[in-house]
Design a protein around this motif. Structure first.
Motif, mmCIF file in Angstrom:
data_model
loop_
_atom_site.group_PDB
_atom_site.id
_atom_site.type_symbol
_atom_site.label_atom_id
_atom_site.label_comp_id
_atom_site.label_asym_id
_atom_site.label_seq_id
_atom_site.Cartn_x
_atom_site.Cartn_y
_atom_site.Cartn_z
ATOM 1 N N ASP A 327 0.810 -1.218 0.000
ATOM 2 C CA ASP A 327 0.000 0.000 0.000
ATOM 3 C C ASP A 327 0.842 1.268 0.000
ATOM 4 O O ASP A 327 0.303 2.367 -0.180
ATOM 5 C CB ASP A 327 -0.943 -0.005 1.201
ATOM 6 C CG ASP A 327 -2.034 -1.064 1.064
ATOM 7 O OD1 ASP A 327 -2.478 -1.309 -0.077
ATOM 8 O OD2 ASP A 327 -2.415 -1.658 2.086
ATOM 9 N N TRP A 352 -4.413 -6.673 -3.232
ATOM 10 C CA TRP A 352 -3.936 -5.305 -3.506
ATOM 11 C C TRP A 352 -4.419 -4.827 -4.871
ATOM 12 O O TRP A 352 -4.863 -3.687 -5.026
ATOM 13 C CB TRP A 352 -2.412 -5.296 -3.417
ATOM 14 C CG TRP A 352 -1.743 -4.000 -3.707
ATOM 15 C CD1 TRP A 352 -1.787 -2.859 -2.957
ATOM 16 C CD2 TRP A 352 -0.891 -3.718 -4.819
ATOM 17 N NE1 TRP A 352 -1.010 -1.879 -3.539
ATOM 18 C CE2 TRP A 352 -0.452 -2.381 -4.677
ATOM 19 C CE3 TRP A 352 -0.444 -4.462 -5.911
ATOM 20 C CZ2 TRP A 352 0.404 -1.778 -5.600
ATOM 21 C CZ3 TRP A 352 0.409 -3.871 -6.820
ATOM 22 C CH2 TRP A 352 0.818 -2.540 -6.664
ATOM 23 N N ARG A 356 -7.783 -3.054 -3.730
ATOM 24 C CA ARG A 356 -7.241 -1.791 -3.245
ATOM 25 C C ARG A 356 -6.600 -0.955 -4.351
ATOM 26 O O ARG A 356 -5.868 -0.009 -4.062
ATOM 27 C CB ARG A 356 -6.234 -2.049 -2.110
ATOM 28 C CG ARG A 356 -6.844 -2.837 -0.950
ATOM 29 C CD ARG A 356 -6.060 -2.678 0.333
ATOM 30 N NE ARG A 356 -4.677 -3.104 0.219
ATOM 31 C CZ ARG A 356 -4.256 -4.359 0.335
ATOM 32 N NH1 ARG A 356 -5.128 -5.335 0.537
ATOM 33 N NH2 ARG A 356 -2.977 -4.648 0.251
ATOM 34 N N GLY A 358 -4.281 -1.571 -6.694
ATOM 35 C CA GLY A 358 -2.867 -1.685 -7.040
ATOM 36 C C GLY A 358 -2.657 -1.925 -8.522
ATOM 37 O O GLY A 358 -3.509 -2.489 -9.215
#
Length: 547
Positions: A327, A352, A356, A358
């Motif tokens: 992160d 990720w 999130r 990524g």
């Protein structure tokens, strides 16, 4: 009676080794090994001091037990007179210390270098010698030290004043120790991964250290040679002795169940990771293993620095053990041949990217193909069982449901890597190389390249083992397990439809993955202007950079 065998650092039988057995300071027998490396002697049960001597190898003393329930036959190991070394730990953070462990039969000079766009001299670590003859020679343990590590700098290294430690430099990156002997001028280099003490760049680059281990057969085992365990006797001729060569099928050494594979230790020299003394980043990559390991990955780092992209460098072990905070980064780059990942690594990156936001750039081939388990920070166990219908396949039918085809070893033990990478390696195209051909010229990855539908690119390559273009060696393709919306951008022109498929997909969390599906890609990247522009387009887009 058979006492044991004597072999070298590759578990090759050593004939005509002079062996002396002693008890209570008296010689009880002097024998020589047979062509099989075996020691035959009539000895009474008990404790013995054993002295082994052979020209071209380091002599040593061993204390062992004959009879009385002791393991038999005993496996004596000798180390040849050559220059070798490794750093332990293999990966450290800036400011942490690693110990360099070098084997030499004469004094040697050691220096530290950083490998980016240029080879940068960092510092001279000194000359190393210890007064007596051959005093910087190391001793390997007996038995199977591929499982335990060689544990150098142990025997006779008790001085608190003569430490062999180096502190990780402030700047993250790939570092190499350069060792060179005094009289013979023999050269050997070995890598050190230095990650930042705190994240500094927006891009994290992952060194494929698990793959480095998988291909390292120092000690007589790798995930390709004697992959499950050392056989009872050392080899005389590997083409006649090893199941990799004696049984039909390309992957017969992977025919054992997962639990039968004994672990492999990181703590061993890695001759396949050696870079040549005066090698530059745009030089051809010579040899078999360097084209798939750190010397090839160096070409990516050189390209990043040449193009002005800052990065932090990490080892796969650091991702697994929680020392890489995904992160903290906008982009993660994996490259060349990241074949072996733990389930924890896979899950971390998958979450990720998919949850999130990524951004992952996969600039390699045959990646995430097999699950590994960390026994501890120094050892891996490979879950490498593969039972294909034909010898060259990289997948297999599901034993529990023959109607289902498992695309890889990772798919068999966990899930298909295509669910993260968008592509998965197949046997077609293996051991060939060719340029790519444009399939989707309207995609923004091709901006500024001047490429049109059907145009070829990626002709140039530094990859000498499989030469011919950027799509090659082992190649990945889009599969039924690729995420919905995965788009084919280009495909290699390799024979039999085996070209690497350059692919792209986005996630609902605004994550994205760009995959090139080729081991050869990075070997072309730094010398092929079109490939460079495509890769730069992707990285700048991922970094929200409008330049």
């Amino acid at each position: 009676m058979l006492i044991g065998y004597v072999s070298d650092e590759y578990y090759m039988a050593l004939a005509d080794v002079l062996v002396e057995f002693r008890q209570q300071e008296q010689t009880t027998a002097i024998v020589r090994t047979t062509p099989r490396g075996s020691i035959e002697a009539e000895l009474s049960p008990g404790e013995y001091e054993v002295i082994l001597v052979k020209p071209g190898f380091g002599s040593k003393r061993v204390w062992m037990t004959v009879g009385n329930g002791a393991p038999s036959p005993y496996q004596f190991r000798l180390l040849s007179d050559r220059l070798l070394g490794y750093a332990w730990p293999r990966a450290i953070q800036s400011g942490e210390q690693a110990e360099f462990k070098v084997h030499s039969v004469e004094p040697y000079r050691l220096s530290l270098w950083r490998y980016g766009c240029k080879r940068e001299f960092v510092k001279l670590l000194g000359w190393f010698d210890e007064h007596a003859a051959r005093a910087v020679m190391q001793i390997t343990p007996d038995g199977d030290y591929t499982q335990t590590g060689v544990n150098w700098n142990t025997v006779g290294y008790g001085s608190t004043h003569h430490t062999q430690l180096v502190t990780g430099p402030e700047r993250s990156g790939l570092y190499y120790f350069h060792a060179k002997t005094e009289s013979s001028k023999e050269f050997f280099s070995f890598p050190l991964v230095v990650s930042p003490s705190i994240p500094k760049a927006k891009v994290a680059v992952l060194a494929s250290t698990n793959t480095w281990l998988a291909y390292n057969n120092f000690g007589g085992r790798s995930n390709y040679i004697n992959s499950n365990q050392l056989p009872p006797e050392p080899s005389i001729n590997v083409r006649q002795d090893l199941i990799r060569f004696t049984k039909a099928g390309s992957f017969n050494s992977w025919g054992f169940q997962d639990e039968e594979y004994t672990p492999l230790s990181f703590e061993r020299p890695e001759p396949g990771n050696c870079v040549r003394e005066n090698e530059e980043v745009t030089d051809p990559i010579e040899g078999r293993l360097p084209s798939s390991l750190a010397p090839a990955e160096w070409r990516l780092l050189g390209w990043l620095e040449r193009e002005g992209f800052e990065y932090d460098y990490y080892a796969e072990t650091q991702l697994h053990h929680g020392k890489l905070d995904l992160d903290a980064y906008e982009v993660l780059i994996i490259s060349v041949h990241p074949e072996y990942w733990s389930r924890e690594m896979f899950e971390k990156v998958h979450l990720w990217v998919h949850q999130r936001g990524g951004k992952l750039m996969y600039l390699g081939g045959n990646g995430l193909n097999c699950e590994v388990e960390f026994e501890d920070e120094s050892r891996l166990r490979f879950k490498t069982w593969l039972q294909p219908e034909t010898g060259g396949e990289l997948g297999m039918p599901n034993p529990a449901n023959p109607e289902e085809y498992l695309e890889s070893r990772m798919h068999r033990s966990y899930e298909s890597e295509a669910s993260l990478l968008g592509v998965v390696c197949t046997a077609s195209g293996i051991m060939t190389a060719a340029p790519y051909r444009v399939v989707a010229p309207d995609h923004w990855a091709f901006e500024g390249t001047g490429l049109s539908q059907g145009d070829e690119f990626g002709h140039e390559s530094l990859h000498e083992r499989i030469h011919g273009g950027a799509s090659g060696h082992e190649t990945d393709k889009i599969s039924p397990h690729s995420p919905s919306g995965t788009r084919l951008l280009a495909k290699g022109t390799n024979p039999n439809g085996g070209g690497a498929e350059m692919a792209y997909y986005e996630t609902k969390s605004e994550g994205a993955v760009f995959s090139v599906g080729s081991i050869c890609y990075v070997a072309s990247l730094i010398i092929d202007s079109t490939l460079s522009r495509i890769t730069s387009n992707v990285l700048r887009r991922f970094l929200n950079d409008s330049k």
